[in-house]
Structures are given as C-alpha cells and as structure tokens.
Design an enzyme around this catalytic site. Structure first.
Site, PDB file in Angstrom:
ATOM      1  CG  ASP A 461      -2.050   1.003   1.087  1.00  0.00           C
ATOM      2  OD1 ASP A 461      -2.982   0.918   1.889  1.00  0.00           O
ATOM      3  OD2 ASP A 461      -1.975   1.882   0.203  1.00  0.00           O
ATOM      4  CG  ASP A 671      46.710 -30.934  19.158  1.00  0.00           C
ATOM      5  OD1 ASP A 671      46.543 -30.005  19.976  1.00  0.00           O
ATOM      6  OD2 ASP A 671      46.071 -32.008  19.214  1.00  0.00           O
ATOM      7  CG  ASP A1610      59.161 -60.074  76.400  1.00  0.00           C
ATOM      8  OD1 ASP A1610      60.048 -60.702  77.015  1.00  0.00           O
ATOM      9  OD2 ASP A1610      58.644 -60.486  75.354  1.00  0.00           O
TER      10      ASP A1610
END
Length: 1755
Positions: A461, A671, A1610
């Site tokens: 619109d 790693d 003893d």
C-alpha cells in the site's frame, strides 16, 4: 485514516502525488512529563531524527544529518529570504556574561538565525536583547513562511493553536543549583508550551508531533543558555552539550525519563497487582501490557519470577477466564507463556463463536457487499504517473503501485516508484483506500473485485503511512497501549493494540526492520511502501520485485486480483506465540487446535511424529483433522531451538582451498598431547607435533611442561629449521584454542615473525583434524611398539619419534608419494633402521675395571637426530646412549620381560658393575610422591585429586599374570643362576576371567607349602608367596623362581657341620587340603618345642623352675616378701595349669640348635629365648602354632588389569632401605574439600547438611570478628609472605553431625610469619588413661565439655592476611586476620596460652608440671584436648562451678554432665567409654570401626571362620628385591598408609595387643610387597572380626590406701633388620592396663640380655613421669614395680659387679638402671615367660598363647 487535504496556498511542486491513505499521530494535550518511562527511551533521538528523513529542497530547510558535528557550516543551512526573520544574529558579549555561557568565537559556531522574541514574552529589561516579532505575524510559531515550501494549516487549526498577542508568557526562573535542574525543566517545558512550541516536545509516543524549524532550534538554544547558566548544569547535561551544544531536545528527553523513572516502578507494581481481564479486550493487548510491565520491572532491577507473575495474572482473571485459576492452581512448573497461551485459546474461541453467530445473521449476499471503498462525497482528484493516459478509472480501491503518502512522515521521492505501466487512478475521495474495520460495526459498499484476497501475503500500500498487521506472531519488541490514533477513510478510529518491529529476511540474506502496528480490526495485512522507502527499499512494478537503490533484488511481488502482494515467508517470527486474529469470516463451523498448542502439549515432538501418531490412533480424543497443520511446516519453536540445539556438522573438504593457496612449508598444523602421568622426572610428559599442509611432513618435539617459554622454544626451533633446511617461510600456523597457543607471549612472537595464527572455532575439534589424527596415529603406534618390545613406559616418546620417522617415509594413498618425497628428500634407507626394541649389545668403552665385561645389553630405539648413530636404551644403567658401537642379537626375543640378559652374560661382574645404580628411591622423592596436595577453595582451577576410593577404582583396571606352572624339582639348572632378575611374563594368563579379576568374597585357604619329603629330611624352605594366585583356585602353586633365591641352598640331608646361617622353617599359612597340610596330634606338637641354647652371658639360674616369682631386693630398699607378691597380685596375668614335664624323643634331641642370628625381617620372634620355635613336620597342631588364614588375597592383582597394558617403568625397592626410610606413619586425610562436599556431591541430603554447616561456620566467623571487616586490601599492596591461602574443609563427626571449618593453609605458611618456639599442646593419651583409671577407683564424676570455635578466641599478634571466603566474591582482595584461624602454625599455641591463662587466673587451676593440658586443684582435674575438656571431681557441683566460669568467657557446650549413677556412655577423643561409677569402665571403638573399616576398600570376609590371632609365628618377610611399576608402587604405598594409619590409631588408643604387628608392618610401608600387603590385610581383617572387643577395667579394692604402678617389660632378640630387636612394655595402674609400647630397638643388641636391658631402660622414664602425675592427681602413696622374665637382666641390675658390662652402650644403660631402681624405689621382680603379657608386644604368638595372655584384660 484521517484525510489530509492539500492547502490552496501550496502548489503541487515536483509532481508529488497526493496521499490517499495516511496515518496521523493526533496531537494531544497530555503533559509530556506524564508519559511512561518505558515509552521515552527514543526521546534521546528526537533531535537526531529531525528532518533526517525529509528530502531537502531549496524551499524547505532541514537540520544537518550529522548534528553532532562541532562546527556545522553555515552554507548548509539556507537562510529565509523574504520571511519575518531578515537577519542573522548571535549572542553578544554582554548576553553571554549574563547567562554564563561563553561567547561564540566564530560565526560558523552559531550558524542558525536567532529566533526572535515573541511579543508575548516581555520580561523586564529584555526588550533590548531580543528583536520583537513583526506585527503582521499572526500565526503561531510553528507556522512556516510561504516560501518555505510547507503548507499552512487551515484557519481552524491555526486558530486553535494561537495565543493572543496581548498576553505575556511568564519566563522560567534562572537555574541556581544542579540539584534543581529537573524541577527547572518542568517549568521550562511549560514555558515552551505557552510559547506555542509544545508540539516540538516529545510526547508519550516518544516522538514530537512535528519537526522544529531552524529558527525554533535557535530560539531553544538561546533561551536554554539564558535561563540555565553552565555552572549550574548537572554533569550529564554538560556531557551532552560537549558533544553538541544545540542538542537541547536530548536534554529535555533525558530529563523527562529521569523524572518518570522515580515513580514508574511503583506504578508498574500497582498495575500488576490490580490487573483485570474478562475478554473484553484482545488477548494480544493484555499480554503485551503485562509483558511490558514485567520487562520494565526486570530492567529496573525488580525481577518478577514466573510463579509470582502467574499469581498476579490469575488473580485478575474474571468471567469465563476465571476457571483458569482452578485449572492452573496445582501446576508446579507454570510459566507466563503457558498461561497466556491458554488465555489466547479462550479468547480465540470466544471470537470464533461471535463470528459464527454473525454469519448466521447475515446472508451471503450481504457479505459480498463488503468493500474497501466508500461513498465519495468530495470532488475526485486525479493523480497520475502518466499524464498521456486518460483518466478512465472507475470507483474502486486505490492501487498500491502508483500512490504515495503526503504527510508529516517522510515520503519517498518520485523516482522510488519506477515505470508503472498501469492506467492512472481516479480517486473519488482524498483517500480511497481504508485500513479496514470490524465487519460487525458498519455496512460498507463493495466493488466488483470480490476475489482479491491472497492468504499468507502482505498487501503493498503506497498510500498507507504505517504498516498494520493482524497477527502478533511477527511483531518484535512489542509494547502495549501505544498513544497512536489511526483512522480510516471514513474517519473512524482503528484501535491499535501494540507497536513493534517487523523484521524481514530477504533473498540476499540481509535483515531489515520497520515499525509495525498491531490491530485485529483490518481485513488485510498492509505493508507501507513509505516505510520501506525509509530503509532504502523500493517497489519496481515493471519487474514485480522489491529491490534496493543499487538494484539488488530482495523479494518478488505477486499480483493477485487488482493488488500487489509480498509473501510473509520473508518475515521473521517473534518469540510471542499469539494466535492470529482475523475478522474475515470462516466457513468452518468447528474450531481446530493450533499446531503450536499441540506441539507444546506433546512434549515438543516434531510434526511428522505427531501426524503419524494421530493416524495410527496412538493418541485418542481428537483426530488428525482436528489440528490446524497450516503452520506446521514453517513453524519455529523457540524452546526447541534452545533445548535441542546441536553443533553443526563439520564441512568435509573445507581445507582443500589451502592446498592450492600455499606452497610447501607455508601452512602448518600443530597440536600438543599430554600429560602422561606416573613417569620419572627425566621423561617428557608431553609432545608437540607439526604437520605441513602441502607435503604432510611431520615433526615431533618432547616437552616436560606446557609453559609459555617451553612452547616458544619449540616454535623458534621449528621455524628456524624450515627456514634453513627448506628455504621456506611459514605464513600460517593452525592450532586449537589452548592457553599454550593463545598466550600473549606466543602471539607477540608470531606477530613479530609475520605469521598468522589460525585458531579453531569453538566446539569444532574436527576442524583441527590434521593435527588430531596425527596424534592419534602416533599414539596408536606408540602403544603397539611398547607392547611388542616390552620396554618401560618412560620410553614412550622414543616410540613416538620412531613412528614419525617411519610415517614420513610411507606413501600416501591419495598423493602416491611419501612426505619425504614431497619435501624433496631421499627415501628412507631401511638398512639403517632396526625394529623398535631390538635387543643389542652395546660396547662399554669406559668400564670400571679391565676385568669387567665390555658389552652391555640394550634395546635399539630409533636413529639419532644429531649423528649417524642409533639411540639405544640400557636397562642396567637406566639411561639411553647415542652410539654406533652395537651388535644385533640374532634370533633372540625382542621383549624385555622375556629375555634373560643375566643368563646371556654368565658373568657376575656385570651385576657388580650396575649394582650401584640399584639403590633405593630417595626418601625425599618418596615423601613427595606420597604428599596429598590439598588446594584452597580459591584455586578451583587447579587439578582436583582423586578420592582414595576413586584412586583405588582407577588403579583396579590392571591384573598381573599368574604363574600357573606346576612345582618343579630343583635341578642343577635352577642352581646355576642365582641372581637372575626375574620379570613376570607380560602375556595375559588364560585363567584370568571376570570371576577372578573382580574382588572375591573368599580367599584361597591353601598357602604355598614346602616339599614335605625334603622337610622331613631336614631341608627347610622359605615361604615365597607368588605374585598372583588366581582366586578361583583352591591351591596355589609354588613359584617357579622360588628355588632361585640367593639365600636358599638345597640339600638332601642336614649336616651337623653346616656353619652357614639357615632360614628358620616356615609354618604353613593354613588350609584344608589334606595333601598339603597333614593333621597332627597334640603329642607330636609338644615334641616340637625346642629350648634355645644358652647365650654366653646367660646366667645359669635361667634353667631353674619357671613356675614361681623370684623377688629381687635392691641395695637401697629391702621390702618384705609380701611387697613383691602384692605387686603381682592384682595384675591381669594368665592362669596356667600345671604341666607335667615332657621328655623329648630321640629324634628331637639329635636336632642341632637353631642359629638365632637372622638376617631376615620376620613377624616371628624366632631368635628370642622365650619364643616357641617350630619346625616343619608332616603333622602339626593348628590351634597351638599357627594363625588361621581363611582368605588368600592377591594384594594388587585382584583388581589390576595392568598386564593388558604396555609395560611401565619399574622401581626396585630394597627391604632394608625401605624400612630405614620410614620415619613416621603419615596421617590419612579424613576431611572433604569444598568441591567434594558441595560442588560435586551427588548425595543431595548430605550436600544440604554440608551447606547448612557452611553457613553456620560463616556466621560464627563473623560473630567472632575473625577478620577486619572495615577495610579490604589490594593484593598487590601486601607482602606475599604475609598472605595465607584459606579453604573450607568438611567432615562428618562421630555423632552424625556435619561440620564445616574455614581453615588457613598453614602447610605453606612462611616461617617468618610465626614463632617456631611456640608449641601447641594437647593432653597426652597416658594422662587421659591415668585420669580415667583414678576416676574409676575414686568414684569420680566425669563431665565432658566442648568449646565452640576455640581458636577464634585467641588473638593473633602477627600481621597476616587471607583471601575472603568464596561467597563474598572478592578474589582480588585481602582481609587482615584478627583471630587465630584454624590451620595457622601459631593458632594452637595462641589458644593454649589463652585457655591456660584463663583456667589458672579465673578458675583457680594449676597445670601439672611435665604434663601439658592437665590442670588440677583440690577438687577438680581437667584434661584439655584443643577444644574438648574432660572434668573429673568427687563432687559434681565442683564441675558445675568450673562450667559456669567457662561460660562467662567462652561458648561452652556440655556434651555429657555425667550425673547418672547408671552406666553412662562417653565418646572421648575417639574412645567409646561405658562407665558405671564405682563398678567398671569399658573402653572400645566398635561403632567407629564399623563405620571406617568398610570404607578402606579391603575385601573383608564376613562369613568365613574368624581369625583367632592377628598374625602367624615363624613367617618371614622376604628380603628379595621388590620390582614394581612406579604407579603401582605409589598406589600400594598409599594403601599401606591408609591401612596402617587406622590400625595405629586403634592400637595406641586401647588395642595394645596389636602394637607389635602394627609397628612391624609400619616399618614396611615403603616395601609394599605382596607378602606385606597380605599381612596388612590379615591385620585389618582381625581388627574387623574383633571390633567389639573392649579394654576392661574394674574398680580396684586395695588392702592399703595406695596406688600401684607397674610396668611389664619384654624383648625379642634380633628379629628385625640389621639385628635390631623388638622391645615392648605394658603399663598398669592398680591392675588396669593404661598403655603399651612396641618398637624396634634403637641399638643393635648382641644378646637377649642386652635386648632386655634396652627394653627396661626405655620403660623407666615414662614410669617415673606417670608416678609423678598420679601423685599430683591423687594424693596417696604409690608403689612402683618393674617385671621382666629375664633373670640375667635382673642380676645385672642388682649387682655391683661391672664386669658384666661387655660394652659401653649397654654398660651405661645398666648403670643408669641401677641408679634409677635404687633412687626411685622400684621393685624389680621376675615373672614367668608364660605369664608375661608383654610378650604380645614383641613377637607373633600362636593362637593359644595369644588368647591366654590377652583374654583377662581385653575381651
């Protein structure tokens, strides 16, 4: 919506189209100060939004977009030419001085024309400052000039807004204080409203009604500066003006917000408490209102939980909604969303019912008359985009493709709507398109477009200034009750329920948001092109698409009927689950259940499962057709998205682009693996690997830790290696997000070298797959290599390095090349490679002697990195060498545990060469490995140690193999190698199964027995318990290496001329097998009693009768005969029946005497003259000469699966060194840390009790003012030596209560922070036992007290600081201690001095000299043990008086007053005491042992025959070197500490009969062989079986009022390592055993007499001290006696002949004894050996003898 007509004075310029449908925010008269705080958050943006979206034209001025610019250019703001403001003006110097504002230094700083003073404002003296308005100006101030391009309002609106020129506006007062600024703002806003400027002030909608002009802005700035001097402005106002001195609107907005925030919370809570809902308003509006209130309260710091919010809502429900109160009343987990869902369902059902009624009342023909157009009452106006086309449009709705809005809202330019090919539109009214209304309110006309509705789409619109939507499902950030009035074309109001955001997700993956209004009273969902244009989105109807200004296509446009639509699939749903309310009639007469409701009801199952279940009738009451499935496909459940969130799958091949983008050695993966536990310090615990992305070449480097400098060294090495060897530069290194990679040191290093770190994303380990897979492959190879070679675990990195060398040489299936070939290196020459662990002989180039062998056995590991040699491991030297001087052993086994190198060399010189390396582990390492590292509560990041039970479970995964070979005869081969180091085979025994791995309830009852025939012929075998005895077998077999012991010599007959020391024959360990343990008769057993040959210093008097006491008269005292008899009269000595003399058989007489000098550690006192010596025979008496053993426990193999793992590093432990290394028994931790008691405690009930104890302790600390709460110190400002770590410890007391204690870490306290000379004293156990014994004899009352938080009563002198408890959340701060906190080195001494001073000064007590913590006066005796007190008195009132005085100063709790004449039960310092005054006292620990022993994880034998004695006589501890894996060794030492620690605690408390066994096993804590652990288990089993035994005391009935103190002594000669003897003493007071001692002699004894002298000399000092204590506590005469069974010792003591003193050590002791006996009036008496109860303290005894000596005083 309201129609806005164009003014006649405003010509249509630029071809702008008129608005057909607009929304207008109706100006209200509401005071802007009354708006809600939640609605004013956008007020700050008012000034920035002024004219920001309005196109700037020559006829209209606008505020520059960047209003924060410090010096905006004057040329950007065109001045009016012919208006009423002819000139530009600035504040002069005089005006500036009056207002306090600085004069503008440059005209560009004030570019706006001055807003001339209105004639209505005429303050005194102001006429000269401001120019008056021209008289012809009759409009209000917001009316622009005709040249401005804006339209004047009509006459009616101007009239309503005008103020008479004759009236004067009262000016605001001048601000005089920053505190009055908000009140001044109220008056200033009133001033602006009276000046006709109220519509530029923000209202409740958070926006002004209109935008201010430049002149108005100038007027605003001038008046604000004039009446608000700068020196009186608040700081926050000055901050705003420092950015933009013209942003007065922002100041006003914030002021309004601040004024409203003070009362907003009260209003919200009041509104929430007075809610009312009956369905008269939409449920969406009600939900939005409540949600808005709850969010606002939560943002203001007043959270309302679900339960309270639901109660408020349900309380406000009425009408039909009232039943929800009862339906939801008992719902426990109810949420606001669920409650509103039910309200929405009921509201939708009501609306459906109303629509059905309306449908029946109206005919279908009437329904077709509904139209979006209305009767035109005004002159139609043609608005066209193409003037060439005729105006032939009929009366119908305005199309969304060729109209735009014209109102105060910003509108799109003409170019935004492109190339429309449709015909021009003829509008019959100013606005021809309505927003819809409720169909039940009015009847409207309908055009011929009946089928123009497209579900699931938004209507475009161009005439609507606002976007409206019927469903709240897509509204984000919704707020209820917006002050917005929206009208349709017929000027009828459209109620707005909420305002929010509408979010789009278009095809180009971009998101856009616009404002949206929610109302259910429209027929279509309207999308405003004006609001889309504001976010740079236009509608192109030639292409039928939504696109941006740059041509980017966002979404297609669908033309359906006469309208254009956009699909709702581009809308993002919100988290508000609200059913869509539509006023379009439905033809269905029945209501369907919404899918979201069914989805939530059926546990959030997916739609497919729900539909399948409904089809198959697994869910009844409704069918598949009863559910609205329209939203099931695209429905998103926020709860499911949160609760079922998962990680995305890793994209395979995501790294392929890197392979083409980088050259070799430019992209690396790295790693770290580790740590590997239980390794020597020299072995690495980690390794770091690198892999090249292109060539897949690998490098590995060892690491001992993961510190920053260690990682940096490796990175430096690998980068230099690649640069020099491969002439390449590393560009990128990919790694995970571990701290070793993300630290600043490494980051700076990489940045300095131009290397880009590439980190993995969170929770995506597969993205790091290259490095992870390499580590996994290398570890698999490592485990395989170690298993195959049998090498120890500390060589694990050598296996890693060997695997790396091989893996770099193997071809990849993908590239068909190896990593070495990719790197340009030659292939691996396999002729230079040896199998990992290959046995070799290494040349010893530097032997210790010329006659030593030149070869050392070793194992090849891997080629050397630094030479052309090979790295070889030498087990005998425990080191690795880099050498080429080695020879491969061909055809030999490659397993370390299967290859006999000693047998290979056949030379004992090699053993001598390596003997120096076989020393026992250093004591400091042992102590370090056994320490329990208890961390503070503030160091939760640190590793949490395993609970002993968890540690035992972890270590129970390994089982050593069983030597299941049958016993073999001793051949010459077995004699040949006497020093072979035998290793258990590594293969898994086939007999091992689940049944014999798990702990068995029964132990094998048949021990290893020597060959019966050889025993009968005089040969003797020592018992060697096998390493593993399968629990499923009834008999154990003789170990295959038993005959190889270096101390064993096999012979067929016993030679009289044998001079070598021979092992004492070993009695069997019991059993039921008739073949191995023949039954014997008592007569044959008696024949085995052999009298030891007399020693050279043994008096001939020892051969006299043993059935009478011989009194010895000293030189100083000559007591009568009855004195000695009275000493022995009341002692608990055994009653011996008369025995006829037994003559030995001829065979026994022919046996030679047994040499008493033993080199083995033994649990039998074989070398003692008083011991029963036994030999092996075919028949024996089980009752007399051995202890019953019903369970044969395998100490570490029953729960170990270690044989299934690779071999580990081993320790060699020598018996003598281990025994000497034991200094004391390490106490076992019995408390819990915070994480064990609370954080990770799975027992909820116990956890709650510990939490309660925690809060109780915190409150007590605050009550006692333990620290200074007035000041907190920065940790950096305090000397670290004075900072003490703290922690909470928890334990469960014996009475079942749970206790928490906040303690300091005194174990790491710096020596400078305490006085080492101060001592923390507690009552001696002998003092407590003496006091208890005297209390029984004197009918004393015994009262037990406890002082709460005793240490906190003592002040601390030193300056010490601790970190606050965790609940305070102040980890970076420190607090200063004021009291002696538990755990500090000086706390015990401080408390002792405090309580000692109080008892002496306030209570009239005196401390007994030489006996700390024992206080007495004429009436009361007190024994003090930290915070526990035991009071003894003849009169109970005396105890009460002491208690009253203690309560005046301390929090004193009475544990047991002791006023009853019946039996009273006490728990005093761990002793469970039953006391009946004047009759008896029983001391035991049954309840405590019942609780503690099962927690030791010892396999008890509750159903079998109970052990009758704690040990067996004649059983030696094998001296053979013990070889254990290091982790096994530590585990067994820790287990021994636990077991011996508990046994020692029990023995020294009251089980004096067990002290010998406890002391002997305690010496072997560091020698945890299988035999030692078996004996320890036997001891614990015996304690368990006899846990109900008690030390029995009866009240003495002396003839004379004297106390009798006796010590029985003893000694067992030479039965400990290094010929050390065992000595024992038992102390008795008035016939009651009050203490005992069993220990190894500190000196080497050369005879029995020396051992006895040593034992007596050790007992006399304590005897004298006890005598003094007794005389102080009980003012009676005392008789002291000393009993021994050695007549030669007695003769030496009483004799004056010094020739008996053979050496200076024992001569000195004997002379001292003479002096002490004569000076202290000691009565030295002789006692028969069979009646000497101290015999149990020095040697293991047969069952019958053990029972005979102990059953009178402990039973």
């Amino acid at each position: 919506m309201e129609s806005q007509q164009l003014s006649q004075h405003s010509p249509i310029s630029h071809g702008s189209a008129c608005a057909s449908v607009t929304s207008k925010e109706v100006q209200t008269t509401q005071d802007p100060l009354d708006i809600s705080a939640s609605k004013t958050e956008e007020c700050e943006k008012v000034s920035t939004q002024a004219n920001s979206q309005q196109p700037t034209t020559p006829l209209s001025s606008a505020v520059p977009e960047n209003h924060h610019h410090a010096s905006p250019q004057a040329a950007q703001v065109p001045l009016p030419q012919n208006g009423p403001y002819p000139q530009q003006r600035m504040m002069n110097t005089q005006q500036a001085n009056i207002s306090g504002w600085p004069v503008y230094g440059h005209p560009s700083l004030m570019p706006y024309p001055p807003y001339q003073m209105s004639p209505m404002y005429a303050p005194p003296g102001a006429q000269s400052q401001f120019t008056q308005y021209p008289q012809y100006v009759g409009t209000h101030l917001n009316t622009p000039s005709p040249e401005s391009g804006n339209s004047f309002p009509d006459s009616s609106s101007a009239k309503s807004n005008m103020t008479s020129t004759n009236q004067h506006v009262r000016p605001p007062p001048i601000l005089t204080s920053p505190n009055d600024f908000l009140n001044w703002v109220k008056i200033y806003i009133k001033f602006l409203q009276n000046s006709n400027l109220g519509d530029i002030i923000p209202t409740a909608t958070r926006k002004a009604v209109r935008q201010m002009t430049d002149d108005e802005l100038t007027f605003l700035c001038h008046t604000f500066q004039l009446f608000a001097p700068s020196q009186f402005l608040p700081p926050w106002v000055k901050d705003i003006l420092s950015v933009d001195y013209t942003d007065i609107m922002k100041i006003l907005s914030k002021s309004i917000n601040k004024m409203q925030s003070d009362t907003q919370e009260v209003n919200d809570i009041t509104t929430l408490a007075t809610l009312h809902y009956n369905g008269s308003t939409p449920a969406d509006a009600f939900e939005a209102e409540v949600t808005n209130i709850l969010d606002r309260l939560n943002n203001n710091g007043i959270p309302i939980n679900n339960k309270v919010a639901c109660q408020f809502i349900m309380r406000g429900l009425s009408g039909e909604y009232k039943f929800l109160r009862y339906a939801r009343h008992r719902c426990i987990h109810m949420t606001v969303a669920d409650l509103f869902s039910d309200i929405h369902s009921m509201y939708e059902e009501q609306q459906e019912s109303k629509r059905n009624k309306s449908t029946h009342r109206r005919s279908p023909s009437d329904e077709k008359k509904d139209s979006r157009t209305y009767t035109n009452t005004t002159k139609p106006k043609s608005i066209t985009r193409n003037s060439q086309k005729p105006n032939n449009s009929q009366s119908r709705t305005a199309r969304a493709h060729n109209v735009s809005t014209f109102n105060n809202s910003p509108g799109p330019d003409n170019d935004l709507i492109r190339g429309s090919t449709t015909e021009p539109i003829q509008l019959k009214n100013t606005h021809d398109l309505h927003l819809g209304q409720e169909l039940t309110e009015s009847t409207v006309n309908h055009t011929n477009h009946s089928d123009d509705k497209l579900p699931g789409h938004l209507l475009l619109d161009s005439g609507a200034s606002r976007t409206l939507i019927r469903s709240a499902h897509h509204i984000h950030s919704a707020s209820s009750n917006p002050d917005i009035n929206v009208v349709d074309a017929q000027k009828r109001n459209i109620p707005i329920n909420a305002i929010g955001d509408l979010q789009f997700h278009f095809q180009d993956n971009t998101k856009t948001s616009i404002k949206v209004l929610h109302t259910p009273n429209i027929a279509y969902d309207l999308l405003s092109l004006n609001e889309l244009a504001a976010v740079d989105i236009t509608a192109c109807f030639t292409k039928n698409v939504l696109e941006r200004s740059d041509g980017t296509v966002l979404a297609p446009i669908v033309k359906y009927g006469d309208f254009y639509w956009v699909s709702k699939k581009y809308l993002l749903p919100s988290n508000i689950s609200v059913p869509t309310i539509n006023n379009v009639h439905t033809s269905e007469s029945t209501r369907k259940y919404p899918y979201p409701f069914i989805h939530r009801m059926l546990a959030h199952a997916n739609a497919q499962t729900i539909r399948y279940s409904l089809k198959n009738n697994t869910i009844t009451y409704f069918n598949e057709s009863d559910v609205d499935w329209s939203s099931a496909i695209d429905y998103q459940c926020p709860d499911c998205l949160i609760g079922k969130s998962t990680k995305h799958r890793h994209i395979k091949g995501s790294r392929l682009k890197y392979q083409n983008s980088y050259e070799p050695f430019q992209y690396l993966h790295t790693d770290i693996f580790g740590p590997v536990h239980n390794l020597p310090k020299s072995a690495p615990s980690y390794f770091i690997s690198f892999t090249d992305e292109t060539t897949k070449f690998r490098w590995v480097y060892p690491l001992h830790d993961r510190r920053e400098d260690s990682i940096l060294d490796v990175f430096t090495t690998i980068l230099a290696f690649i640069k020099n060897q491969f002439q390449a530069s590393v560009l990128v290194i990919q790694m995970d997000r571990g701290s070793e990679y993300t630290n600043r040191t490494l980051h700076k290093f990489l940045e300095k070298n131009g290397i880009t770190p590439c980190y993995t994303t969170t929770a995506d380990s597969r993205a790091h797959g290259v490095a992870e897979r390499l580590n996994r492959t290398l570890l698999d190879d490592c485990r395989t290599q170690l298993q195959c070679s049998g090498l120890p675990n500390h060589l694990w990195f050598s296996a890693i390095e060997f695997s790396t060398i091989v893996r770099n040489s193997l071809a990849s299936p993908k590239s068909k090349k190896s990593a070495r070939q990719h790197a340009g290196l030659a292939g691996l020459d396999i002729s230079t490679l040896l199998p990992f662990g290959q046995p070799v002989i290494v040349n010893d180039h530097n032997p210790n002697s010329k006659i030593h062998p030149r070869g050392i056995p070793g194992y090849a590991l891997h080629p050397s990195r630094n030479s052309y040699g090979y790295i070889i491991y030498l087990p005998s030297l425990k080191k690795t060498v880099d050498t080429t001087n080695y020879v491969i052993l061909q055809g030999k086994e490659s397993r370390l545990d299967q290859f006999n190198y000693d047998a290979l060399t056949f030379d004992e010189d090699l053993n001598r060469l390596t003997a120096s390396y076989h020393s026992f582990i250093a004591s400091n390492e042992i102590q370090q490995s056994n320490d329990l590292n208890i961390e503070s509560d503030h160091d939760f990041q640190s590793d949490i140690e395993l609970h002993p039970e968890q540690l035992r479970n972890v270590l129970s995964k390994a089982v050593s193999p069983t030597d299941s070979t049958p016993p073999s005869t001793h051949t010459e081969d077995s004699k040949r190698v006497s020093k072979t180091n035998i290793r258990a085979p590594r293969e898994v025994d086939p007999n091992i199964s689940e049944s014999n791995i798990l702990p068995s309830k029964k132990r094998s009852s048949t021990p290893q027995i020597s060959d019966i025939e050889s025993t009968g012929s005089g040969g003797m075998h020592r018992l060697d318990v096998p390493l593993l005895a399968p629990m499923s077998q009834s008999n154990t077999h003789e170990s295959s290496h038993a005959s190889k012991s270096k101390d064993f010599r096999h012979s067929d007959s016993y030679s009289d001329n044998e001079t070598n020391h021979t092992n004492v024959p070993i009695s069997s360990t019991g059993g039921t097998n008739n073949k191995t343990v023949p039954q014997t008769s008592e007569q044959e057993t008696e024949k085995r009693i052999i009298h030891r040959s007399p020693s050279i210093d043994t008096s001939s008097s020892e051969s006299n009768s043993l059935h009478h006491v011989v009194p010895i008269k000293t030189s100083d005292t000559c007591p009568k005969e009855n004195t000695e008899e009275s000493i022995i009269a009341d002692l608990p000595l055994p009653d011996l029946p008369p025995e006829p003399p037994t003559e030995l058989s001829d065979s026994f007489k022919e046996l030679p005497p047994i040499n008493s000098r033993q080199t083995n550690s033994s649990l039998g006192g074989i070398g003692d003259s008083n011991a029963y010596t036994t030999i092996n025979s075919k028949k024996r008496s089980l009752e007399d000469n051995e202890t019953e053993i019903k369970v044969s426990r395998d100490t570490w193999n029953t729960k170990n699966m270690r044989s299934l793992e690779p071999p580990r590093s081993k320790k060699r432990i020598h018996l003598i060194a281990a025994v000497k290394a034991v200094k004391s028994i390490k106490p076992i931790r019995t408390t819990l840390r915070y994480d064990e008691a609370i954080t990770y405690n799975k027992d909820i009930k116990e956890k709650e009790k510990y939490i309660e104890a925690y809060h109780k302790e915190v409150n007590q600390l605050l009550k006692m003012k333990t620290w200074d709460t007035d000041k907190y110190y920065d940790r950096k400002e305090i000397d670290p030596k004075r900072v003490i770590n703290s922690m909470f410890i928890f334990n469960r007391k014996r009475d079942g209560t749970h206790k928490a204690r906040f303690v300091a870490r005194g174990d790491i306290q710096h020596p400078d922070t305490y006085d080492s000379g101060m001592q923390s004293n507690t009552v001696h156990h002998y003092a407590l036992m003496t006091s208890l014994s005297l209390a029984l004899d004197n009918n004393y009352y015994i009262t037990q007290l406890d002082i709460s938080s005793a240490y906190l009563y003592a002040d601390i002198k030193e300056e010490l600081y601790i970190r606050p408890p965790p609940h305070l959340g102040m980890n970076d701060k420190l607090i200063r201690l004021k009291k002696s906190l538990y755990g500090l080195k000086q706390s015990g001494a401080n408390w002792y001095e405090t309580i000692k001073s109080y008892l002496i000064k306030q209570c009239g007590m005196e401390e007994v000299r030489g006996w700390s913590c024992v206080f007495e006066n004429s009436q009361v005796t007190i024994c003090l043990f930290v915070d526990d007190m035991v009071l003894f008195s003849k009169n109970l009132n005396s105890n009460k008086r002491i208690i009253d005085k203690l309560k005046m100063q301390y929090d004193t709790k009475i544990i047991n007053l002791g006023e009853s004449d019946e039996e009273i039960q006490y728990d005093i310092l761990g002793l469970e005491i039953k006391y009946q005054r004047g009759k008896y006292m029983k001391l035991g620990m049954e309840n405590s042992l019942t609780e503690k022993i099962p927690k030791l994880n010892v396999p008890l034998n509750p159903k079998g025959r109970k052990l009758s004695a704690p040990g067996q006589p004649g059983l030696y501890i094998d001296q053979q070197e013990l070889e254990l894996e290091e982790d096994d060794y530590k585990m067994k030492v820790h287990e021994m500490q636990k077991l011996i620690g508990l046994a020692s605690y029990v023995g020294y408390k009251f089980r004096f009969d067990l002290l010998y066994y406890i002391n002997t096993l305690a010496q072997h804590i560091l020698f945890p062989s299988k035999q030692v652990l078996d004996m320890t288990y036997e001891l614990i089993q015996f304690i368990w079986n006899t846990r109900d035994k008690q030390l029995i005391w009866h009240k003495s009935k002396p003839v004379k009022p004297t106390n009798k103190l006796v010590v029985i002594s003893d000694a067992s000669y030479g039965n400990q390592p290094y010929y050390k003897s065992q000595i024992g003493n038992i102390y008795l007071l008035n016939g009651k055993v009050i203490g005992g001692k069993s220990t190894k002699a500190s000196l080497t004894c050369t005879s029995t007499t020396e051992a006895e002298i040593h034992a007596i000399s050790e007992s006399v000092p304590l005897l004298n001290n006890l005598s003094y204590l007794i005389q102080e506590l009980d003012k009676k005469p005392i008789t002291k006696g000393l009993l021994t069974d050695s007549k030669s010792t007695i003769s030496i003591i009483i004799s004056n002949n010094e020739e008996k003193f053979r050496n200076r050590f024992f001569g000195t002791k004997a002379m001292r004894l003479r002096d002490e006996v004569s000076g202290n009036h000691l009565h030295v008496c002789y006692i028969e050996t069979k009646k000497n109860i101290a015999d149990v303290m020095t040697k293991p005894l047969p069952i019958k003898t053990f029972k005979l000596l102990t059953n009178k005083w402990i039973h």
